[in-house]
Design a protein around this motif. Structure first.
Motif, PDB file in Angstrom:
ATOM      1  N   GLU A 195      39.605 -23.046  84.279  1.00 28.11           N
ATOM      2  CA  GLU A 195      38.909 -23.620  85.426  1.00 28.11           C
ATOM      3  C   GLU A 195      39.913 -24.308  86.347  1.00 28.11           C
ATOM      4  OE1 GLU A 195      34.565 -24.816  83.609  1.00 28.11           O
ATOM      5  OE2 GLU A 195      36.238 -26.192  83.222  1.00 28.11           O
ATOM      6  N   HIS A 196      39.506 -24.478  87.611  1.00 25.65           N
ATOM      7  CA  HIS A 196      40.303 -25.186  88.619  1.00 25.65           C
ATOM      8  C   HIS A 196      41.693 -24.548  88.812  1.00 25.65           C
ATOM      9  CE1 HIS A 196      37.182 -28.221  88.614  1.00 25.65           C
ATOM     10  NE2 HIS A 196      37.358 -28.422  87.318  1.00 25.65           N
ATOM     11  N   VAL A 197      41.764 -23.238  88.717  1.00 28.57           N
ATOM     12  CA  VAL A 197      43.018 -22.556  89.016  1.00 28.57           C
ATOM     13  C   VAL A 197      43.122 -22.399  90.537  1.00 28.57           C
ATOM     14  CG1 VAL A 197      42.897 -21.313  86.829  1.00 28.57           C
ATOM     15  CG2 VAL A 197      42.050 -20.223  88.907  1.00 28.57           C
ATOM     16  N   PRO A 198      44.311 -22.155  91.088  1.00 24.69           N
ATOM     17  CA  PRO A 198      44.433 -21.981  92.542  1.00 24.69           C
ATOM     18  C   PRO A 198      43.575 -20.832  93.057  1.00 24.69           C
ATOM     19  CG  PRO A 198      46.583 -22.288  91.542  1.00 24.69           C
ATOM     20  CD  PRO A 198      45.616 -22.129  90.405  1.00 24.69           C
ATOM     21  N   ARG A 199      43.041 -21.004  94.250  1.00 24.01           N
ATOM     22  CA  ARG A 199      42.252 -19.959  94.879  1.00 24.01           C
ATOM     23  C   ARG A 199      43.123 -18.742  95.192  1.00 24.01           C
ATOM     24  NH1 ARG A 199      37.615 -20.696  97.702  1.00 24.01           N
ATOM     25  NH2 ARG A 199      38.462 -19.327  99.315  1.00 24.01           N
ATOM     26  N   ILE A 200      42.518 -17.584  95.117  1.00 16.58           N
ATOM     27  CA  ILE A 200      43.171 -16.357  95.567  1.00 16.58           C
ATOM     28  C   ILE A 200      42.728 -16.106  96.995  1.00 16.58           C
ATOM     29  CG2 ILE A 200      43.383 -13.873  95.222  1.00 16.58           C
ATOM     30  CD1 ILE A 200      42.891 -14.278  92.288  1.00 16.58           C
ATOM     31  N   GLU A 201      43.698 -16.032  97.888  1.00 15.08           N
ATOM     32  CA  GLU A 201      43.355 -15.843  99.307  1.00 15.08           C
ATOM     33  C   GLU A 201      42.674 -14.495  99.498  1.00 15.08           C
ATOM     34  OE1 GLU A 201      45.403 -15.882 103.737  1.00 15.08           O
ATOM     35  OE2 GLU A 201      46.636 -15.995 101.934  1.00 15.08           O
ATOM     36  N   TYR A 202      41.524 -14.542 100.100  1.00 17.22           N
ATOM     37  CA  TYR A 202      40.755 -13.321 100.352  1.00 17.22           C
ATOM     38  C   TYR A 202      40.434 -13.256 101.835  1.00 17.22           C
ATOM     39  CZ  TYR A 202      36.959  -9.918 100.318  1.00 17.22           C
ATOM     40  OH  TYR A 202      36.179  -8.831 100.569  1.00 17.22           O
ATOM     41  N   ILE A 203      40.985 -12.253 102.521  1.00 16.74           N
ATOM     42  CA  ILE A 203      40.782 -12.085 103.965  1.00 16.74           C
ATOM     43  C   ILE A 203      39.862 -10.884 104.163  1.00 16.74           C
ATOM     44  CG2 ILE A 203      41.894 -11.747 106.193  1.00 16.74           C
ATOM     45  CD1 ILE A 203      44.439 -12.879 104.963  1.00 16.74           C
ATOM     46  N   ALA A 204      38.609 -11.166 104.447  1.00 15.65           N
ATOM     47  CA  ALA A 204      37.612 -10.095 104.500  1.00 15.65           C
ATOM     48  C   ALA A 204      37.804  -9.173 105.699  1.00 15.65           C
ATOM     49  CB  ALA A 204      36.207 -10.713 104.537  1.00 15.65           C
ATOM     50  N   ASP A 205      38.382  -9.685 106.793  1.00 13.11           N
ATOM     51  CA  ASP A 205      38.488  -8.855 107.996  1.00 13.11           C
ATOM     52  C   ASP A 205      39.794  -8.064 108.062  1.00 13.11           C
ATOM     53  OD1 ASP A 205      40.235 -10.913 108.397  1.00 13.11           O
ATOM     54  OD2 ASP A 205      39.374 -11.591 110.303  1.00 13.11           O
ATOM     55  N   ALA A 206      40.643  -8.169 107.026  1.00 14.54           N
ATOM     56  CA  ALA A 206      41.901  -7.401 106.967  1.00 14.54           C
ATOM     57  C   ALA A 206      42.715  -7.573 108.249  1.00 14.54           C
ATOM     58  CB  ALA A 206      41.624  -5.924 106.714  1.00 14.54           C
ATOM     59  N   ARG A 207      42.878  -8.833 108.680  1.00 19.75           N
ATOM     60  CA  ARG A 207      43.561  -9.045 109.957  1.00 19.75           C
ATOM     61  C   ARG A 207      45.049  -8.680 109.893  1.00 19.75           C
ATOM     62  NH1 ARG A 207      42.042 -14.421 108.587  1.00 19.75           N
ATOM     63  NH2 ARG A 207      43.745 -15.683 107.723  1.00 19.75           N
ATOM     64  N   THR A 208      45.655  -8.729 108.689  1.00 22.97           N
ATOM     65  CA  THR A 208      47.048  -8.313 108.584  1.00 22.97           C
ATOM     66  C   THR A 208      47.193  -6.831 108.899  1.00 22.97           C
ATOM     67  OG1 THR A 208      47.447 -10.006 106.922  1.00 22.97           O
ATOM     68  CG2 THR A 208      49.055  -8.214 107.073  1.00 22.97           C
ATOM     69  N   ILE A 209      46.254  -6.022 108.377  1.00 20.71           N
ATOM     70  CA  ILE A 209      46.290  -4.582 108.662  1.00 20.71           C
ATOM     71  C   ILE A 209      45.960  -4.332 110.130  1.00 20.71           C
ATOM     72  CG2 ILE A 209      45.237  -2.355 108.122  1.00 20.71           C
ATOM     73  CD1 ILE A 209      44.748  -3.361 105.319  1.00 20.71           C
ATOM     74  N   ARG A 210      44.990  -5.043 110.647  1.00 17.58           N
ATOM     75  CA  ARG A 210      44.625  -4.861 112.060  1.00 17.58           C
ATOM     76  C   ARG A 210      45.781  -5.233 112.981  1.00 17.58           C
ATOM     77  NH1 ARG A 210      39.063  -4.372 112.909  1.00 17.58           N
ATOM     78  NH2 ARG A 210      37.806  -4.671 111.026  1.00 17.58           N
ATOM     79  N   LYS A 211      46.552  -6.235 112.581  1.00 17.52           N
ATOM     80  CA  LYS A 211      47.651  -6.701 113.425  1.00 17.52           C
ATOM     81  C   LYS A 211      48.839  -5.762 113.357  1.00 17.52           C
ATOM     82  CE  LYS A 211      50.792 -10.643 113.976  1.00 17.52           C
ATOM     83  NZ  LYS A 211      51.156 -11.987 113.465  1.00 17.52           N
ATOM     84  N   ASN A 212      49.148  -5.248 112.163  1.00 19.27           N
ATOM     85  CA  ASN A 212      50.367  -4.470 111.973  1.00 19.27           C
ATOM     86  C   ASN A 212      50.126  -2.980 111.783  1.00 19.27           C
ATOM     87  OD1 ASN A 212      52.234  -6.859 111.771  1.00 19.27           O
ATOM     88  ND2 ASN A 212      50.917  -7.290 110.021  1.00 19.27           N
TER      89      ASN A 212
END
Length: 278
Positions: free
Chosen positions: A246-263
């Motif tokens: 419990e209470h482990v660091p969050r895993i960043e989840y980007i639902a809109d895939a902005r990294t792919i959209r940007k690059n």
């Protein structure tokens, strides 16, 4: 004749004194020029140090993108000033050093990459009084440790373990819970609380069973919101035979895939359902 010789001797002395004064003046001017150049170089090198630090700090997102491509390209930034053109170059070590790190919450055997680069600066000075070396003595060494991970390692992953059956906070229908009908063999993680309950059906007396490690950034609770601390050790071992965290660091989840959209690069028509790429 004696007066002429005396006048010539006096003229020679005056010329010698004048030459000494000229030499002293020239030496003083050279010293002042050197002091001015030293001061100018000190300011320029301080600017190089600051610019290199800012440049390496902006590399964080670019490093992650390059790591995804498994190729690290050097970066060249040119800054044009009134008296000089400063060219900052980040030279990457390619390929990066691979390190096998100790197991963590998200990967049983994590492989990290030590990415290193050296930032150097070259100057093209305008209207320089003397010829100065164009290479700046300032160097900035850049290191970043990164670990590539994929959500594919999880059988069940949620950023928000909530149901869309109702918008009423705290309502039973707004909670997603696991019961005796659920048996998961892969990794499980949620960035919010994970709820379990005993529905009296299925195996293990109606409790769910997780055959791999279960992690959550929140807490593991029973469906009514209470903690699982009231459960016996045998019940918890039966539900989580491979443990939970419990209470482990969050895993960043980007639902809109902005990294792919940007690059990323758009291929074909926007209306195409299937795109073939070689």
């Amino acid at each position: 004749m004696l007066k002429i010789l005396q006048n010539q001797h006096g003229l020679a002395v005056n010329i010698a004194v004048a030459m000494v004064l000229v030499a002293v003046t020239i030496s003083a001017m050279i010293s002042l020029i050197n002091l001015n150049l030293d001061d100018s170089n000190s300011v320029i090198w301080q600017q190089d140090k600051l610019q290199q630090q800012l440049l390496t700090r902006t590399e964080s997102e670019r490093v992650l993108f390059m790591q995804g491509r498994d190729f690290f390209s050097n970066r060249r930034v040119e800054i044009i000033g009134k008296d000089r053109v400063a060219t900052h170059t980040l030279n990457y070590r390619n390929p990066p050093t691979s390190l096998v790190t100790t197991p963590n919450f998200y990967s049983e055997l994590a492989t990290s990459h030590l990415i290193s680069a050296m930032c150097i600066t070259r100057h093209n000075r305008r209207n320089a009084i003397t010829s100065l070396t164009p290479m700046s003595p300032v160097r900035t060494y850049f290191e970043k440790m990164t670990t590539r991970s994929s959500l594919a390692q999880f059988q069940y992953f949620t950023d928000n373990d909530g149901s869309d059956l109702t918008n009423i906070p705290g309502h039973v229908a707004s909670r997603v819970s696991f019961d005796g009908r659920d048996e998961l063999h892969g990794r499980v993680h949620s960035n919010t609380d994970i709820l379990v309950q005993n529905n009296g059906q299925g195996t293990n007396d109606g409790w769910p069973k997780f055959h791999s490690l279960v992690t959550t950034a929140g807490e593991i609770k029973r469906w009514n919101g209470t903690t699982i601390s009231a459960l016996s050790k045998s019940e918890k071992d039966n539900i989580f035979p491979h443990g939970w965290r419990e209470h482990v660091p969050r895993i960043e989840y980007i639902a809109d895939a902005r990294t792919i959209r940007k690059n990323g690069r758009l291929m074909g028509s926007r209306n195409a359902d299937i795109i073939y790429a070689e």
